[in-house]
Design a protein around this motif. Structure first.
Motif, PDB file in Angstrom:
ATOM      1  N   CYS A   1       2.799  10.585  -9.477  1.00 54.77           N
ATOM      2  CA  CYS A   1       2.125  10.867 -10.753  1.00 54.77           C
ATOM      3  C   CYS A   1       1.245  12.104 -10.641  1.00 54.77           C
ATOM      4  O   CYS A   1       1.200  12.926 -11.559  1.00 54.77           O
ATOM      5  CB  CYS A   1       1.269   9.682 -11.186  1.00 54.77           C
ATOM      6  N   ILE A   2       0.547  12.238  -9.500  1.00 53.03           N
ATOM      7  CA  ILE A   2      -0.327  13.402  -9.318  1.00 53.03           C
ATOM      8  C   ILE A   2       0.491  14.692  -9.325  1.00 53.03           C
ATOM      9  O   ILE A   2       0.166  15.653 -10.023  1.00 53.03           O
ATOM     10  CB  ILE A   2      -1.121  13.282  -7.996  1.00 53.03           C
ATOM     11  N   ILE A   3       1.604  14.670  -8.561  1.00 47.04           N
ATOM     12  CA  ILE A   3       2.435  15.875  -8.480  1.00 47.04           C
ATOM     13  C   ILE A   3       3.016  16.205  -9.857  1.00 47.04           C
ATOM     14  O   ILE A   3       3.071  17.367 -10.269  1.00 47.04           O
ATOM     15  CB  ILE A   3       3.549  15.688  -7.422  1.00 47.04           C
TER      16      ILE A   3
ATOM     17  N   PRO B   1       0.808  -1.218   0.000  1.00 42.15           N
ATOM     18  CA  PRO B   1       0.000   0.000   0.000  1.00 42.15           C
ATOM     19  C   PRO B   1       0.845   1.274   0.000  1.00 42.15           C
ATOM     20  O   PRO B   1       0.506   2.243  -0.668  1.00 42.15           O
ATOM     21  CB  PRO B   1      -0.817  -0.087   1.281  1.00 42.15           C
ATOM     22  N   LEU B   2       1.946   1.233   0.755  1.00 45.37           N
ATOM     23  CA  LEU B   2       2.816   2.416   0.783  1.00 45.37           C
ATOM     24  C   LEU B   2       3.339   2.729  -0.617  1.00 45.37           C
ATOM     25  O   LEU B   2       3.328   3.884  -1.056  1.00 45.37           O
ATOM     26  CB  LEU B   2       3.988   2.194   1.746  1.00 45.37           C
ATOM     27  N   LEU B   3       3.783   1.680  -1.337  1.00 43.92           N
ATOM     28  CA  LEU B   3       4.321   1.888  -2.688  1.00 43.92           C
ATOM     29  C   LEU B   3       3.242   2.417  -3.627  1.00 43.92           C
ATOM     30  O   LEU B   3       3.490   3.340  -4.407  1.00 43.92           O
ATOM     31  CB  LEU B   3       4.929   0.591  -3.236  1.00 43.92           C
ATOM     32  N   ILE B   4       2.028   1.843  -3.540  1.00 40.86           N
ATOM     33  CA  ILE B   4       0.925   2.324  -4.389  1.00 40.86           C
ATOM     34  C   ILE B   4       0.657   3.794  -4.097  1.00 40.86           C
ATOM     35  O   ILE B   4       0.509   4.614  -5.005  1.00 40.86           O
ATOM     36  CB  ILE B   4      -0.357   1.495  -4.136  1.00 40.86           C
ATOM     37  N   THR B   5       0.607   4.132  -2.794  1.00 43.67           N
ATOM     38  CA  THR B   5       0.313   5.510  -2.407  1.00 43.67           C
ATOM     39  C   THR B   5       1.379   6.468  -2.943  1.00 43.67           C
ATOM     40  O   THR B   5       1.059   7.489  -3.541  1.00 43.67           O
ATOM     41  CB  THR B   5       0.248   5.620  -0.872  1.00 43.67           C
ATOM     42  N   LEU B   6       2.654   6.106  -2.716  1.00 39.42           N
ATOM     43  CA  LEU B   6       3.728   6.994  -3.157  1.00 39.42           C
ATOM     44  C   LEU B   6       3.716   7.160  -4.670  1.00 39.42           C
ATOM     45  O   LEU B   6       3.813   8.280  -5.172  1.00 39.42           O
ATOM     46  CB  LEU B   6       5.091   6.455  -2.692  1.00 39.42           C
ATOM     47  N   THR B   7       3.544   6.034  -5.405  1.00 43.58           N
ATOM     48  CA  THR B   7       3.525   6.117  -6.869  1.00 43.58           C
ATOM     49  C   THR B   7       2.389   7.017  -7.342  1.00 43.58           C
ATOM     50  O   THR B   7       2.580   7.875  -8.211  1.00 43.58           O
ATOM     51  CB  THR B   7       3.336   4.710  -7.480  1.00 43.58           C
ATOM     52  N   SER B   8       1.194   6.833  -6.737  1.00 42.30           N
ATOM     53  CA  SER B   8       0.063   7.664  -7.150  1.00 42.30           C
ATOM     54  C   SER B   8       0.367   9.139  -6.943  1.00 42.30           C
ATOM     55  O   SER B   8       0.109   9.961  -7.816  1.00 42.30           O
ATOM     56  CB  SER B   8      -1.196   7.314  -6.355  1.00 42.30           C
TER      57      SER B   8
END
Ligand SMILES: *[C@@H]1O[C@H](CO)[C@@H](O)[C@H](O)[C@H]1NC(C)=O
Length: 312
Positions: free
Chosen positions: A210-212, A200-207
């Motif tokens: 991309c958003i930034i 979950p941490l990796l998914i959150t950071l990747t998202s």
């Protein structure tokens, strides 16, 4: 048969701790219950983002209630004993809810990623069925590993010391009291906490990366600033949550770290459920509008009632 929770080892500060932690619990419950009510009763908040926020708030009311009421009762009454089965129940509830929350946060960041970076496909990708599926998968991933772990803990024998050096029945302090060999359980616990926090941490950071990345392409500076402030506040609470969980459960169990870990666990037990509703929901324009409308409706109802009374 019974454990004794030593919480913060401070006999003379109990009332002070009670005065400190009671408002935390009250504000946490009020904020989260308010969001569940707003999402349920405002049709224009029936979107995937608010469904996730409503589900998160629902989970957080349970999460806080698994730990804080017992702790507050202990501060007030001085009664620190907890039965073996209550202790296991607390450990199980806390574990399942914390594991599920990890996945919820990841799902929510993925939802924001789709909304911001793939706006044309968003409604097609994030439909009602996908929402429910993601929520169900989060619950399953959050509870499977923990259930196995708690089953193993329930098989241990506890024969001597019963003082838990913590403010709730946490995993490491409890199994440290067992007189069996706990090496295997500790390896399984390490694996479970790794699987619950790292993906979950990796998914959150990747998202968020991309958003930034796509925010940087917004031409207006005010738009950029607003989006950045939202993103950075989300990232701060999320990293506090995952960071403290990982330090406490993934780092090895060195006894010199146990006091530090106890303090760090305040982050994910108290701070996250307190801050999440404030950071994720109550800052949003739509939520503020919904609060205003709801209060206006209540006010109108009151006036109507008064007028009806007068007529009769
Ligand atoms: C949780 O999500 C589902 C949709 O997947 C929704 O129907 C339900 O209302 C949500 N619960 C809350 C409390 O918002």
């Amino acid at each position: 048969m019974e454990f004794i929770l030593l919480d913060f080892n401070t006999e003379d500060l109990q009332i002070l701790l009670f005065i400190l932690f009671l408002p935390v619990y009250v504000v946490t419950m009020a904020g989260n219950v308010l969001i569940v009510i707003l999402v349920a009763f405002n049709p224009h908040l029936h979107t995937p983002m608010y469904f996730f926020l409503g589900n998160l708030s629902c989970l957080e009311t349970c999460y806080s209630s698994a730990i804080l009421p017992r702790m507050l009762f202990g501060f007030l009454s001085g009664d620190k004993t907890i039965s073996f089965s209550a202790c296991l129940a607390q450990l199980y509830l806390f574990g399942v809810l914390a594991g599920t929350e990890c996945y919820f946060l990841a799902v929510m960041s993925y939802d924001r990623y789709l909304a911001i970076c793939k706006p044309l496909h968003y409604t097609m990708l994030m439909n009602g069925r996908v929402c429910s599926l993601l929520i169900a998968v989060s619950w399953i991933c959050g509870s499977l590993g923990i259930s196995v772990l708690i089953f193993l803990v329930s098989q241990l024998t506890f024969c001597g010391p019963n003082k838990i050096n913590h403010f709730f029945c946490d995993f490491t302090p409890v199994i440290r009291l067992s007189c069996n060999d706990t090496a295997l359980i500790e390896i399984i616990a390490f694996t479970v906490s790794f699987v619950c926090t790292l993906p979950p941490l990796l998914i959150t950071l990747t998202s968020y990366v991309c958003i930034i990345h796509s925010i940087l392409r917004i031409p207006s500076t005010t738009g950029k600033q607003k989006a950045f402030s939202t993103c950075s506040s989300h990232l701060t609470v999320v990293s506090c949550f995952y960071g403290s969980l990982m330090i406490v459960y993934v780092l090895p169990n060195i006894s010199s770290l146990s006091e530090v870990k106890k303090l760090l666990s305040l982050f994910y037990t108290l701070l996250t459920p307190l801050l999440n509703p404030l950071i994720y929901s109550l800052r949003n324009k739509e939520v503020k509008e919904a609060v205003r409308k709801t209060f206006r409706k209540l006010h109108k109802l009151k006036i109507q009632k008064r007028e009806n009374k007068r007529k009769f």
